[in-house]
Design an enzyme around this catalytic site. Sequence first.
Site, PDB file in Angstrom:
ATOM      1  CB  CYS A 236      63.163  24.754 -11.236  1.00 19.67           C
ATOM      2  SG  CYS A 236      61.755  23.684 -11.539  1.00 19.67           S
TER       3      CYS A 236
ATOM      4  NE  ARG B 120      68.760  25.064  -9.676  1.00 17.84           N
ATOM      5  CZ  ARG B 120      68.980  25.374  -8.405  1.00 17.84           C
ATOM      6  NH1 ARG B 120      70.203  25.643  -8.012  1.00 17.84           N
ATOM      7  NH2 ARG B 120      68.006  25.405  -7.530  1.00 17.84           N
TER       8      ARG B 120
ATOM      9  CD1 TRP C 252      64.174  17.696 -13.192  1.00 20.22           C
ATOM     10  CD2 TRP C 252      62.635  17.611 -11.574  1.00 20.22           C
ATOM     11  NE1 TRP C 252      64.146  16.415 -12.713  1.00 20.22           N
ATOM     12  CE2 TRP C 252      63.219  16.325 -11.718  1.00 20.22           C
ATOM     13  CE3 TRP C 252      61.641  17.782 -10.609  1.00 20.22           C
ATOM     14  CZ2 TRP C 252      62.841  15.229 -10.935  1.00 20.22           C
ATOM     15  CZ3 TRP C 252      61.258  16.699  -9.835  1.00 20.22           C
ATOM     16  CH2 TRP C 252      61.856  15.441  -9.998  1.00 20.22           C
TER      17      TRP C 252
ATOM     18  CG  ASN D 184      63.192  26.280  -7.860  1.00 20.88           C
ATOM     19  OD1 ASN D 184      62.600  25.213  -7.984  1.00 20.88           O
ATOM     20  ND2 ASN D 184      64.401  26.368  -7.334  1.00 20.88           N
ATOM     21  N   GLY D 185      59.820  25.911  -7.047  1.00 22.59           N
ATOM     22  CA  GLY D 185      59.161  25.508  -5.812  1.00 22.59           C
ATOM     23  C   GLY D 185      57.824  24.859  -6.092  1.00 22.59           C
TER      24      GLY D 185
ATOM     25  CD  GLU E 264      78.170   8.025  -3.169  1.00 24.63           C
ATOM     26  OE1 GLU E 264      78.375   8.927  -4.015  1.00 24.63           O
ATOM     27  OE2 GLU E 264      77.074   7.904  -2.557  1.00 24.63           O
TER      28      GLU E 264
ATOM     29  CE  LYS F 118      77.831   9.534  -7.430  1.00 27.04           C
ATOM     30  NZ  LYS F 118      77.326   9.495  -6.132  1.00 27.04           N
TER      31      LYS F 118
ATOM     32  CD  GLU G 272      73.760   9.571  -8.247  1.00 26.49           C
ATOM     33  OE1 GLU G 272      73.209  10.445  -7.570  1.00 26.49           O
ATOM     34  OE2 GLU G 272      75.005   9.413  -8.272  1.00 26.49           O
TER      35      GLU G 272
ATOM     36  CG  HIS H 228      71.314 -13.101   6.327  1.00 24.11           C
ATOM     37  ND1 HIS H 228      70.766 -13.906   7.300  1.00 24.11           N
ATOM     38  CD2 HIS H 228      72.598 -12.884   6.701  1.00 24.11           C
ATOM     39  CE1 HIS H 228      71.675 -14.163   8.233  1.00 24.11           C
ATOM     40  NE2 HIS H 228      72.795 -13.541   7.889  1.00 24.11           N
TER      41      HIS H 228
ATOM     42  CE  LYS I 185      76.011  18.698  -7.605  1.00 18.68           C
ATOM     43  NZ  LYS I 185      76.798  17.462  -7.600  1.00 18.68           N
TER      44      LYS I 185
END
Length: 591
Positions: A2, A27, A73, A99-100, A464, A468, A471, A487, A586
């Site tokens: 948001c 965001r 969001w 926002n929250g 990482e 990426k 995402e 394994h 974000k």
Amino acid sequence: MCGIVGCVLDKKVAPTLLESIKTLEYRGYDSVGLSTVTDKINIKKGKGKIHEVDEKLDLADLDGNTGIAHVRWATHGNPTTKNAHPHNDCKNEISIVHNGIIGNYKDLKQDLINEGHVFKSDTDTEVISHLIEKYMAKNENLLEAVQKTVKELKGSYALAVISTKEPDKIIGARNESPLIVGVSEHGNYLASDATAILKETKKVIYLDNKELIELTKDNVKIMDYDLNPLEKKIETITWTAEMAEKGGYDHFMLKEIHEEPMVIKESLSEESKIKSIVRKFKNFNRICFVACGTSYHASLVGEYLIESLIGKPTDVILASEFDYFKKTLDDHTLVIFITQSGETADTLEAIKIANEKSETLAIVNVVGSSITREADHVIYTRAGPEIGVAATKTYLSQLICIYLLVAYLSDENEELLNKLYEISELSEQLLSKEEQIREIAKNYTDVNDFFYIGRGFNYPTALEGALKLKEITYIHGEGYAAGELKHGPLALIDENIPVVGIVPPGPSRNDTYTNLKEIESRGGDIIYLGANNDPSILEKENKLLFDPRIDETLAPLLYIIDLQLLAYYISIERGIDPDKPKNLAKSVTVK
């Protein structure tokens, strides 16, 4: 998650609100809306991207010099127009953005319904507008009504409120969600972060939890929840609006990858400050990193460096899981928090727990963010604004700061420091291979799964790299320690699952290469990342080669750049916008 913008100006605010809210798209959001106030509340909102909603509604065509805007969001209530912010009261005299998450909204909502209030959305936010309405009906002014309202709220919130009763002002409130004030000669602003208002002003005030703001065109008044005035420092943002724009690149992500050589230099400029911070540390016999997502992977590199080069016990804990480990803290533990935004909800909660028992250090990109006021020590990564949701340059800047920290925690740091200062130039050379990476990416647009493998310092790079890919391409990717293939994961290997093998020169090179040969013998398709003097890799078709001066200890600082570019170009080939991956934000400011 948001984003909020509000302003009171000497001109029509809707065009400014629209342009400002566009800068908060990164965001993550599913809907957008604006409210302005004249003799009535003027509101336009809808589900979808800003440009889509704007084409239908002409968002800038709202009268009034006072207004608020929001990108949402979804948390409570589906992504729909009725659930989009702003939300109004029963009489459409009050409008708010939030926002929250309001934890006690169900109880508040039921009480308000019993009192006759009619709700139009499924959100937790709408209870706030009705509570303000309730208190204003008791002859409270807008500030007093908001004050009484926030004292009833449990949870996190950044609020901006306007009303037809006082059309020349905005009342704001902050608790556990970021909110800043911007000041200029043309008026004053509220925003979730500085990016939203950089084109309007660089002068900002960072708000703390449980603070109220009364904003007019000519004045900013900041108070605690008992309306006692507070003195707050005005700070100047060093970023420029141009730094937050694409600068000729097709996407922010690509621009930010190309900024990495410069970011490495900027982060290295923190060397003297890091040296002075290390001198201030108390005696400790254990280090604990706390982070989320990409910052967690940077922390894992820190763990390998500290335990292998210094020999001090080190743990890495996900911020969302930190509460389960709090009994292990003591005054001989140094807890290091890594966060790009400095506003990550889980990380902020964790540092408050850690501060009760241990010394704390924050490694953070955003100056003045919430975590900087919680930590005992702060290191800034100096990466500048990162707009792409997938972290790229901020990861590199975090790593540089970690390497510098380790260098000064170690008794023998000169060799490591000298090597660090070669990294920026080498990263510039690496970016010249971009077209080669794009050609490789074309071979992997239709795959469903990817493996990334590495050992030691480069196991976090595998994690990482896989993140990426997940995402921004929506391809399932998994990072593994190379020795773990036998394994379980080796059972999945066939010609349909490509594998990225990270094999820099160093003690673990031969073992990792043996693991890749095992994959190759089972039909696996391997992309090799290794040194340009490695004869075994030179003959391979899919290979990305690095200067031989980079051994496995320093490899995390360079090899990840190729993996960022690989994910970027697979995303482009699949027709996906890498800057705005679905379902992601974000800055994760709610738990």
